[in-house]
Write a protein that holds these residues in place. Structure first.
Motif, PDB file in Angstrom:
ATOM      1  N   GLU A   1       0.827  -1.202   0.000  1.00  0.00           N
ATOM      2  CA  GLU A   1       0.000   0.000   0.000  1.00  0.00           C
ATOM      3  C   GLU A   1       0.864   1.256   0.000  1.00  0.00           C
ATOM      4  O   GLU A   1       0.682   2.176  -0.791  1.00  0.00           O
ATOM      5  CB  GLU A   1      -0.897  -0.027   1.242  1.00  0.00           C
ATOM      6  CG  GLU A   1      -2.031   0.951   1.198  1.00  0.00           C
ATOM      7  CD  GLU A   1      -2.880   0.869   2.449  1.00  0.00           C
ATOM      8  OE1 GLU A   1      -3.699   1.766   2.648  1.00  0.00           O
ATOM      9  OE2 GLU A   1      -2.713  -0.080   3.240  1.00  0.00           O
TER      10      GLU A   1
ATOM     11  N   SER B   1      -6.322  13.374  -3.647  1.00  0.00           N
ATOM     12  CA  SER B   1      -7.045  12.165  -3.334  1.00  0.00           C
ATOM     13  C   SER B   1      -6.118  10.982  -3.495  1.00  0.00           C
ATOM     14  O   SER B   1      -6.556   9.850  -3.534  1.00  0.00           O
ATOM     15  CB  SER B   1      -8.303  12.032  -4.183  1.00  0.00           C
ATOM     16  OG  SER B   1      -8.076  12.504  -5.467  1.00  0.00           O
TER      17      SER B   1
ATOM     18  N   TYR C   1      -1.835  13.293   0.901  1.00  0.00           N
ATOM     19  CA  TYR C   1      -3.225  12.921   1.165  1.00  0.00           C
ATOM     20  C   TYR C   1      -3.293  11.908   2.302  1.00  0.00           C
ATOM     21  O   TYR C   1      -4.135  12.019   3.195  1.00  0.00           O
ATOM     22  CB  TYR C   1      -3.839  12.343  -0.113  1.00  0.00           C
ATOM     23  CG  TYR C   1      -5.201  11.750   0.076  1.00  0.00           C
ATOM     24  CD1 TYR C   1      -6.285  12.575   0.353  1.00  0.00           C
ATOM     25  CD2 TYR C   1      -5.407  10.376  -0.003  1.00  0.00           C
ATOM     26  CE1 TYR C   1      -7.538  12.027   0.540  1.00  0.00           C
ATOM     27  CE2 TYR C   1      -6.656   9.834   0.180  1.00  0.00           C
ATOM     28  CZ  TYR C   1      -7.719  10.660   0.448  1.00  0.00           C
ATOM     29  OH  TYR C   1      -8.955  10.119   0.638  1.00  0.00           O
TER      30      TYR C   1
ATOM     31  N   ARG D   1      -5.373  12.279   5.727  1.00  0.00           N
ATOM     32  CA  ARG D   1      -6.424  11.295   5.972  1.00  0.00           C
ATOM     33  C   ARG D   1      -6.182  10.572   7.299  1.00  0.00           C
ATOM     34  O   ARG D   1      -7.103  10.366   8.077  1.00  0.00           O
ATOM     35  CB  ARG D   1      -6.467  10.279   4.823  1.00  0.00           C
ATOM     36  CG  ARG D   1      -7.640   9.320   4.938  1.00  0.00           C
ATOM     37  CD  ARG D   1      -7.590   8.248   3.887  1.00  0.00           C
ATOM     38  NE  ARG D   1      -6.391   7.436   4.030  1.00  0.00           N
ATOM     39  CZ  ARG D   1      -6.017   6.515   3.140  1.00  0.00           C
ATOM     40  NH1 ARG D   1      -6.722   6.305   2.071  1.00  0.00           N
ATOM     41  NH2 ARG D   1      -4.923   5.806   3.345  1.00  0.00           N
TER      42      ARG D   1
ATOM     43  N   GLN E   1     -14.256  12.576   3.034  1.00  0.00           N
ATOM     44  CA  GLN E   1     -14.288  11.228   3.590  1.00  0.00           C
ATOM     45  C   GLN E   1     -14.577  11.249   5.083  1.00  0.00           C
ATOM     46  O   GLN E   1     -13.829  10.686   5.869  1.00  0.00           O
ATOM     47  CB  GLN E   1     -12.969  10.523   3.308  1.00  0.00           C
ATOM     48  CG  GLN E   1     -12.984   9.952   1.907  1.00  0.00           C
ATOM     49  CD  GLN E   1     -11.848   9.006   1.689  1.00  0.00           C
ATOM     50  OE1 GLN E   1     -10.721   9.318   2.030  1.00  0.00           O
ATOM     51  NE2 GLN E   1     -12.136   7.855   1.139  1.00  0.00           N
TER      52      GLN E   1
ATOM     53  N   THR F   1     -13.690  11.422  -6.051  1.00  0.00           N
ATOM     54  CA  THR F   1     -12.459  12.134  -5.757  1.00  0.00           C
ATOM     55  C   THR F   1     -12.540  12.518  -4.291  1.00  0.00           C
ATOM     56  O   THR F   1     -13.100  13.546  -3.950  1.00  0.00           O
ATOM     57  CB  THR F   1     -12.376  13.416  -6.605  1.00  0.00           C
ATOM     58  OG1 THR F   1     -12.669  13.053  -7.940  1.00  0.00           O
ATOM     59  CG2 THR F   1     -11.020  14.048  -6.536  1.00  0.00           C
ATOM     60  N   PRO F   2     -12.020  11.662  -3.420  1.00  0.00           N
ATOM     61  CA  PRO F   2     -12.174  11.993  -2.014  1.00  0.00           C
ATOM     62  C   PRO F   2     -11.253  13.143  -1.609  1.00  0.00           C
ATOM     63  O   PRO F   2     -10.164  13.299  -2.136  1.00  0.00           O
ATOM     64  CB  PRO F   2     -11.758  10.700  -1.308  1.00  0.00           C
ATOM     65  CG  PRO F   2     -10.914   9.974  -2.272  1.00  0.00           C
ATOM     66  CD  PRO F   2     -11.313  10.410  -3.640  1.00  0.00           C
ATOM     67  N   VAL F   3     -11.735  13.955  -0.703  1.00  0.00           N
ATOM     68  CA  VAL F   3     -10.965  15.085  -0.191  1.00  0.00           C
ATOM     69  C   VAL F   3     -11.001  14.972   1.317  1.00  0.00           C
ATOM     70  O   VAL F   3     -12.007  14.557   1.876  1.00  0.00           O
ATOM     71  CB  VAL F   3     -11.620  16.417  -0.604  1.00  0.00           C
ATOM     72  CG1 VAL F   3     -10.747  17.563  -0.182  1.00  0.00           C
ATOM     73  CG2 VAL F   3     -11.857  16.447  -2.084  1.00  0.00           C
ATOM     74  N   VAL F   4      -9.933  15.322   1.980  1.00  0.00           N
ATOM     75  CA  VAL F   4      -9.964  15.299   3.439  1.00  0.00           C
ATOM     76  C   VAL F   4      -9.653  16.678   3.964  1.00  0.00           C
ATOM     77  O   VAL F   4      -8.649  17.278   3.597  1.00  0.00           O
ATOM     78  CB  VAL F   4      -8.949  14.296   4.006  1.00  0.00           C
ATOM     79  CG1 VAL F   4      -8.973  14.325   5.515  1.00  0.00           C
ATOM     80  CG2 VAL F   4      -9.270  12.908   3.525  1.00  0.00           C
TER      81      VAL F   4
END
Lengths: 252, 319
Positions: free
Chosen positions: A50, A198, A203, A207, B32, B58-61
């Protein structure tokens, strides 16, 4: 060699301090995991592939942006360095645009470039462009006038002077531009991915923060550290190959 | 010539059948977080696929790139929040809300609360005078409701300083005394409460505006005008996702769905408070939010917002 050992000892001591501060509760926070936990996650994600995918995505963007930005910077730098009139015309613009911090222009850039790779590559190229331009211009300006005159006396064409006299003489300065802009490219890639990402390591860092997975976040940060360090090593090797004469005096 | 005529003939014959069979690709920008639960449920359960929609997310955080991306035509649909949408419309960007996302609850525990150290003695906006209240960003929905709450609980806004701290760092900021209180969203709030080092001193949404509209799904007017059937399909599938979320509230399937796309540990998902997932929006609630925007300087007195015009028919109807 001794110097290097001392540096590694300091690094290990700091990492131990990290581990102890989290393990013994010197720092109390859900956002401060132990180093062991971070390494565990890193190991697991490297095995699953990953992390490698994420890193590859970021590195690809960084490299493309870096190549585009530095090529443009060097080419324009050679032009500005040799053609005085063009220099007077463009320098005010360059000096005005140069200090703009990249994060500040990402939101308007989204309107033109979207939120995908084009945006990130542009942003990286943009931040690499200016240090490359400035160091190339500086390098060209500082070429010994005698060298150019000598070449002219020997009936060398303008193109050959550029290729065989100016470019090699400016190379050490251009290389120092590379050295400044390489870590800059990495930083900008991560920042761009944090703001409008994304995918990629930036990112993943954001996240992980929002998913309350600090181990994952620090594992990404550790990877960035290692990548930055390796990039610098690679660069130094490359530099010794490309301008060996520049390092001769150091060793003498 | 013959092929052309044939093509037109074919087109006429096949159009109704073709429209059904053909899949439409849609690019959707999502946050998300918990707000996207109904969307993720519709995606995971294949509701979009059943409508013939192929969704590319298109995920955005933690960012706000959804609306600029819609304006630029990069994505067709984006998740955003009422305040940002209204500000966009005010600035002449032709957005319309096509699906209702979620709303705050009418009673605590809510999806966000103001928290402080128990020993600080801070219980209301009055005690926050001369102190620092953390919000994630200025001029957004959190900031606006934090201000309204300070005022509603007797505080003088001129004496309270608002500082910006990202949600994940808010509990640490209170712990280390960098902020005296913070308006924290879930799941950070419930995880922080577990440590017993902070306690909730107020529920701004419930105090200021019960069932306040939080997040919505937006498309540009141009896209809607050109593709009304696509929007209908999207909203139909999305609303089925909303039903699924409400029917499965907090069972194992629900926890694993949310934990799956947010990557938040299942135990944290299970204990965090969630918003209400809704399918329609009330014009009155929107008007109250806009009033708050005017009061806190996000809109000027002269700014006219056509509230019914904000809502596309798929979200205005009370079905």
């Amino acid at each position: 060699m001794k110097k290097r050992t001392a540096g590694i000892v300091l690094l290990i001591l700091l990492l131990l301090l990290w581990e102890a501060s989290a393990r013994f509760g010197w720092v109390k926070s859900e956002n401060w995991p132990t180093l062991v936990a971070v390494l565990e996650v890193t190991y697991r994600q490297l095995l699953s592939g990953e992390l490698s995918l994420v890193l590859a995505a970021s590195m690809a963007r960084m490299i493309v942006g870096f190549v585009i930005g530095s090529l443009c910077g060097i080419l324009l730098g050679l032009l500005l360095g040799t053609l005085r009139t063009l220099d007077g015309f463009l320098t005010p613009l360059v000096e005005a645009v140069r200090p703009i911090p990249v994060p500040a222009i990402i939101p308007p850039l989204i309107l033109f470039l979207g939120i995908d790779d084009a945006l990130k590559i542009f942003v990286v190229a943009f931040s690499v462009f200016f240090p490359m331009l400035v160091s190339t211009v500086g390098g060209v300006r500082n070429v010994d006038e005698t060298l150019i005159r000598t070449a002219r006396t020997l009936q060398t064409t303008q193109g050959s002077i550029l290729r065989f006299v100016i470019l090699p003489a400016a190379l050490p300065s251009i290389m120092s531009g590379f050295r400044i802009s390489l870590p800059l490219a990495l930083i900008t890639t991560v920042v761009a991915e944090m703001i409008a990402g994304s995918s990629g390591i930036g990112y993943v860092i954001v996240r992980a923060q929002y998913a309350m997975q600090p181990q994952e976040m620090y594992s990404a940060v550790l990877c960035l550290m290692v990548i930055g360090y390796l990039l610098n090593l690679l660069f130094l090797l490359f530099e010794r190959r490309l301008i060996p004469w520049y390092h001769l005096s150091e060793n003498a | 010539m013959l092929t052309r005529a044939l093509a037109i003939l074919l087109l006429c014959v096949c159009l109704p059948a073709g429209a059904l069979a053909q899949t439409t690709k849609l690019r959707v920008s999502t946050n998300q977080n918990i707000d996207a639960a109904a969307f993720e449920a519709a995606k995971a359960n294949g509701y979009f696929a059943e409508e013939g929609l192929e969704i590319d997310t298109t995920p955005v955080v933690g960012g706000a790139v959804g609306l600029p991306a819609v304006a630029a035509g990069q994505v067709q649909i984006a998740a955003s929040n009422l305040i940002t949408i209204v500000l966009g419309v005010k600035n002449g960007l032709p957005f319309k809300i096509i699906a209702a996302g979620d709303a705050s609850s009418s009673a605590p525990p809510d999806l966000a609360g103001v928290a402080a150290k128990p020993e600080s003695g801070i219980k209301s906006g009055k005690e926050l005078e001369g102190k620092r209240l953390a919000v994630n960003t200025r001029n957004n929905i959190i900031w606006m409701f934090a201000r309204a709450w300070v005022e509603a609980t007797g505080g003088d806004l001129r004496k309270v300083s608002f500082i910006e701290v990202p949600f994940p760092q808010m509990v640490d900021a209170i712990r280390q005394g960098r902020a005296d209180a913070a308006f924290i969203v879930e799941p950070f709030l419930s995880v922080g409460l577990k440590s017993k080092e902070i306690e909730v001193i107020g529920w701004p949404y419930a105090t200021v505006l019960k069932n306040a509209p939080i997040s919505q799904w937006v498309a540009s007017k141009t896209y809607i005008d050109q593709n009304p059937q696509v929007i209908d399909k999207f909203v139909r599938a999305y609303n089925r996702g909303t039903d699924w979320i409400n029917e499965n509230n907090r069972n194992e399937k629900w926890v694993s769905l949310i934990s799956g796309y947010t990557r938040i540990a299942p135990d944290i998902v299970r204990t965090a408070a969630t918003p209400l997932f809704v399918k329609s929006m009330d014009v009155g609630q929107i008007e109250k939010s806009i009033e708050l925007m005017r009061k806190h300087g996000l809109l000027q007195a002269g700014d006219r917002i056509d509230v019914p015009g904000l809502l596309y028919r798929t979200v205005a109807s009370q079905k």
